[in-house]
Motif scaffolding. Structure first.
Motif, PDB file in Angstrom:
ATOM      1  N   ILE A 193       0.838  -1.201   0.000  1.00 24.25           N
ATOM      2  CA  ILE A 193       0.000   0.000   0.000  1.00 24.25           C
ATOM      3  C   ILE A 193       0.871   1.248   0.000  1.00 24.25           C
ATOM      4  O   ILE A 193       0.676   2.178  -0.782  1.00 24.25           O
ATOM      5  CB  ILE A 193      -0.933   0.020   1.228  1.00 24.25           C
ATOM      6  CG1 ILE A 193      -1.831  -1.211   1.235  1.00 24.25           C
ATOM      7  CG2 ILE A 193      -1.764   1.303   1.260  1.00 24.25           C
ATOM      8  CD1 ILE A 193      -2.622  -1.386   2.517  1.00 24.25           C
ATOM      9  N   MET A 373      -8.412  -2.997   9.266  1.00 24.84           N
ATOM     10  CA  MET A 373      -8.212  -4.428   9.040  1.00 24.84           C
ATOM     11  C   MET A 373      -8.043  -5.169  10.363  1.00 24.84           C
ATOM     12  O   MET A 373      -8.574  -6.268  10.545  1.00 24.84           O
ATOM     13  CB  MET A 373      -7.005  -4.651   8.132  1.00 24.84           C
ATOM     14  CG  MET A 373      -7.245  -4.237   6.690  1.00 24.84           C
ATOM     15  SD  MET A 373      -5.892  -4.650   5.554  1.00 24.84           S
ATOM     16  CE  MET A 373      -4.635  -3.464   6.064  1.00 24.84           C
ATOM     17  N   ILE A 407      -2.139  -6.294   5.407  1.00 32.68           N
ATOM     18  CA  ILE A 407      -3.038  -6.554   4.273  1.00 32.68           C
ATOM     19  C   ILE A 407      -2.898  -7.966   3.709  1.00 32.68           C
ATOM     20  O   ILE A 407      -3.882  -8.556   3.250  1.00 32.68           O
ATOM     21  CB  ILE A 407      -2.846  -5.506   3.148  1.00 32.68           C
ATOM     22  CG1 ILE A 407      -3.979  -5.634   2.126  1.00 32.68           C
ATOM     23  CG2 ILE A 407      -1.479  -5.621   2.503  1.00 32.68           C
ATOM     24  CD1 ILE A 407      -4.026  -4.529   1.107  1.00 32.68           C
ATOM     25  N   TRP A 410      -4.743 -10.131   6.201  1.00 33.65           N
ATOM     26  CA  TRP A 410      -6.177  -9.852   6.071  1.00 33.65           C
ATOM     27  C   TRP A 410      -6.736 -10.511   4.816  1.00 33.65           C
ATOM     28  O   TRP A 410      -7.841 -11.069   4.821  1.00 33.65           O
ATOM     29  CB  TRP A 410      -6.404  -8.342   6.037  1.00 33.65           C
ATOM     30  CG  TRP A 410      -7.858  -7.955   6.024  1.00 33.65           C
ATOM     31  CD1 TRP A 410      -8.707  -7.913   7.085  1.00 33.65           C
ATOM     32  CD2 TRP A 410      -8.608  -7.566   4.860  1.00 33.65           C
ATOM     33  NE1 TRP A 410      -9.961  -7.510   6.663  1.00 33.65           N
ATOM     34  CE2 TRP A 410      -9.924  -7.291   5.312  1.00 33.65           C
ATOM     35  CE3 TRP A 410      -8.314  -7.400   3.516  1.00 33.65           C
ATOM     36  CZ2 TRP A 410     -10.937  -6.866   4.445  1.00 33.65           C
ATOM     37  CZ3 TRP A 410      -9.313  -7.003   2.651  1.00 33.65           C
ATOM     38  CH2 TRP A 410     -10.606  -6.736   3.114  1.00 33.65           C
TER      39      TRP A 410
END
Length: 423
Positions: A193, A373, A407, A410
């Motif tokens: 990200i 998250m 992420i 997740w």
């Protein structure tokens, strides 16, 4: 299986300062380094990690209480406690699949090297816990499906190795880590990200002209721009935000200034042992495999000694606490992982060439999404922690920014839930 688990746990309990030198020594011998050179380098690397761990301990021992003081001072009331990566790692190692996944993940790495899918030889065995956490997530969500758990760990590992390959050129140049890359799970995941967001920020008119790297800061502000003085000021501000009196705030500032002053020196000791081995491995591979490149994968702790990295991480501590309060839907109270934010931004800072302003802005996006998250991960994370973590009084749910706010983890969670729903 119990015997294998006990052996693995014994080795892991020795810690990185023992595991890493042994791994380095064995790898050096495999690549035809002399025994004396391999042994000296391995011990030097172990001593370097002792120094790094001491400095990280100085950071967490001082920043942890300050973060707790900020939480108390601002009266934050959130229902899910961030217990930090150590508890997440302990929970991951405690799952039944852990003992099997360590050799399987190492074998997968070797196969991927042979097939030229990756250029990274990940010898940071301790940080395999990130891969195991992905496997543990799949194992818990599917009610104990071993094959699916192994698949989840493999998917996570492959993505991390590919990210480490892609990040190697700019991280090696920025941090001076020739022949080294950092396949640390949380570092790689945050870069997915943070690196593209940082690139976008650098294209925004006006913001793209803002430059605040350690060199330009020091050139502009003289002694007040030196890393240890920056650490001093950041520490004092965090202390005051936590309600410390001036004396305690100054003490915190000196501690964080010490971290920024000492960490590069500890990394230098480690690199003194690592560079001869890294050079020997590269020369051997280049001669035997016609110029092929291999990078040694090590802990992202090697990168946090850079002033731009640790300054970015420390600035994000109070910002993350503030965002936890104002972001709709967040229920995570940041605490245990606040001191490890410098690890999350390592690739981001390198991709922005040390521009602290751009790195902080990109880091804010990363941490905002991590909070959401981690909130969503709360129920599964809590189930994973039962039996291996003593829940504080009044706490019913726990998560972590490192695992729950990651992420890749997740995505594994969502993949596992979809698999369970279908089958």
């Amino acid at each position: 299986m119990t015997a294998l688990y006990n052996v693995v746990q014994y080795i892991l309990n020795l810690g990185a300062t023992v595991i890493l030198p042994i791994a380095i020594f064995i790898i050096a011998l495999v690549f035809r380094v002399s025994i004396s050179k391999a042994f000296r380098s391995a011990i030097t690397i172990g001593i370097g990690f002792v120094g790094i761990n001491l400095v990280i301990g100085l950071l967490t021992d001082n920043l942890g209480p300050a973060a707790h003081a900020m939480v108390t001072n601002f009266g934050l009331k959130l229902t899910i406690l961030d217990t930090g990566w150590p508890s997440a790692a302990a929970a991951s190692w405690a799952t039944p699949v852990a003992a099997v996944l360590i050799p399987l993940c190492l074998l997968l790495n070797i196969v991927l090297l042979f097939l030229k899918v990756t250029k990274t030889l990940d010898i940071d065995i301790w940080n395999y816990w990130h891969f195991i956490a992905a496997g543990a997530t799949g194992y818990i969500v599917t009610g104990g499906n071993w094959w699916f758990a192994i698949l989840c760990a493999f998917i996570y590992e492959i993505i991390v190795l590919i990210i480490a390959d892609r990040a190697a050129p700019y991280t090696q140049k920025f941090y001076g880590l020739e022949g080294i890359t950092c396949p640390t799970g949380s570092t790689a995941a945050c870069s997915l990200i943070g690196v593209p967001v940082g690139w976008l920020i650098s294209k925004i008119p006006g913001i793209n002209k803002l430059k605040a790297d350690p060199e330009s800061i020091q050139k502009r502000f003289g002694i007040f721009g030196e890393p240890m003085i920056i650490g001093l000021f950041i520490g004092i501000i965090i202390g005051l935000l936590g309600g410390y009196d001036l004396g305690r705030a100054f003490k915190l500032g000196v501690a964080l200034g010490g971290v920024m002053f000492l960490m590069p020196r500890m990394v230098k000791i480690l690199m003194e042992g690592l560079i001869p081995i890294s050079d020997s491995v590269r020369d051997y591979v280049s001669k035997k495999y016609h110029g092929r490149e291999i990078n040694l994968g090590l802990d992202a702790a090697l990168t946090i000694g850079h002033p731009a990295n640790i300054a970015t991480g420390l600035i994000l501590v109070p910002i993350t606490l503030f965002m936890a309060v104002i972001i709709p839907g967040n229920q995570v109270l940041p605490f245990g992982d606040l001191a490890t934010i410098p690890f999350y931004v390592s690739f981001i800072v390198a991709s922005r060439k040390g521009n602290i302003i751009h790195s902080v802005l990109a880091g804010m996006v990363v941490m905002a999404l991590a909070l959401l998250m981690a909130t969503n991960f709360g129920p599964v994370h809590t189930e994973m922690m039962r039996g291996v973590y003593d829940f504080p009084k009044g706490v019913t749910q726990v998560s972590s920014l490192d695992m729950g706010g990651n992420i890749l983890n997740w995505a594994i969670l969502k993949f596992s839930q979809a698999f369970q729903a279908l089958f």
